[in-house]
Design an enzyme around this catalytic site. Sequence first.
Site, short mmCIF file in Angstrom:
data_model
loop_
_atom_site.label_atom_id
_atom_site.label_comp_id
_atom_site.label_asym_id
_atom_site.label_seq_id
_atom_site.Cartn_x
_atom_site.Cartn_y
_atom_site.Cartn_z
CB CYS A 109 34.64 -80.06 26.30
SG CYS A 109 33.93 -80.52 27.75
CD GLU A 111 34.42 -75.22 25.62
OE1 GLU A 111 34.17 -76.33 25.37
OE2 GLU A 111 33.66 -74.48 26.16
N1 THU Z 1 30.30 -79.12 26.63
C1 THU Z 1 31.36 -78.54 26.04
O1 THU Z 1 31.58 -79.05 24.93
N2 THU Z 1 32.04 -77.74 26.73
C2 THU Z 1 31.67 -76.98 27.95
O2 THU Z 1 32.54 -76.15 28.29
C3 THU Z 1 31.05 -77.71 28.72
C4 THU Z 1 30.18 -78.97 28.34
C5 THU Z 1 29.52 -80.40 26.23
C6 THU Z 1 30.15 -81.68 26.61
C7 THU Z 1 28.91 -82.45 26.51
O3 THU Z 1 28.93 -83.03 25.20
C8 THU Z 1 27.96 -81.61 26.47
O4 THU Z 1 28.32 -80.19 26.30
C9 THU Z 1 27.29 -81.50 27.95
O5 THU Z 1 27.79 -81.35 28.89
#
Ligand code: THU
Length: 190
Positions: A109, A111
């Site tokens: 992710c 964050e």
């Molecule tokens: N994702 C994030 O980067 N941050 C979040 O808080 C939620 C999900 C990303 C993970 C994945 O690459 C895509 O978003 C779909 O879930």
Amino acid sequence: MARHDVSRPRPLISFYGDLVKVAGKTTRIGGGADSAGTEGRGGGRQGGAKAAAERDHETQAVRDRALAAMDRAYAPYSKFYVGAALLGTDGSITEACNVENAAFPAGTCAERAALASAIARGVRTFRLLAIATSAGEPTPPCGMCRQALIEFCPELEIVSVTRSGKGTRFRLSELLPNAFSPRSLDRSTD
Ligand code: THU
């Protein structure tokens, strides 16, 4: 969004562009009522129009870094592009994007990537997290990212924005109440 819908995180403030709505009143982002209680540069939040203007400017800079990072996201599988930028209490901004992988669980992710990068550069206390996503509506951070962030900044203020300029504010302690914390690891028996 219903204000007392327990199935969803409750945004503190909704804003469009630089104007924010606090309890029905339109005000400027970073204008005091939305203070996350985190320490500012030089120790504590200052009052006054000048300080508010500086915070507006700072918030915009963090948001812009998150939006720019979103454009560098590697998300060929979900096509859900995320950028995150952390404002340190030292004024530094550290951003990252989501990085997916053909072996899906190996993806990260935005964050947590931003958090890891900030920690690696020696920044451990934060004033603001900006999240930018390709979704139509602003989104909160996922559960795993909430847990990762709360280790360092329980009262973190979060601004989530879309490409078109929609935005919502959250406070981390509201998104993850009763969190497992370093103190939870206390091994002493009662
Ligand atoms: N994702 C994030 O980067 N941050 C979040 O808080 C939620 C999900 C990303 C993970 C994945 O690459 C895509 O978003 C779909 O879930």
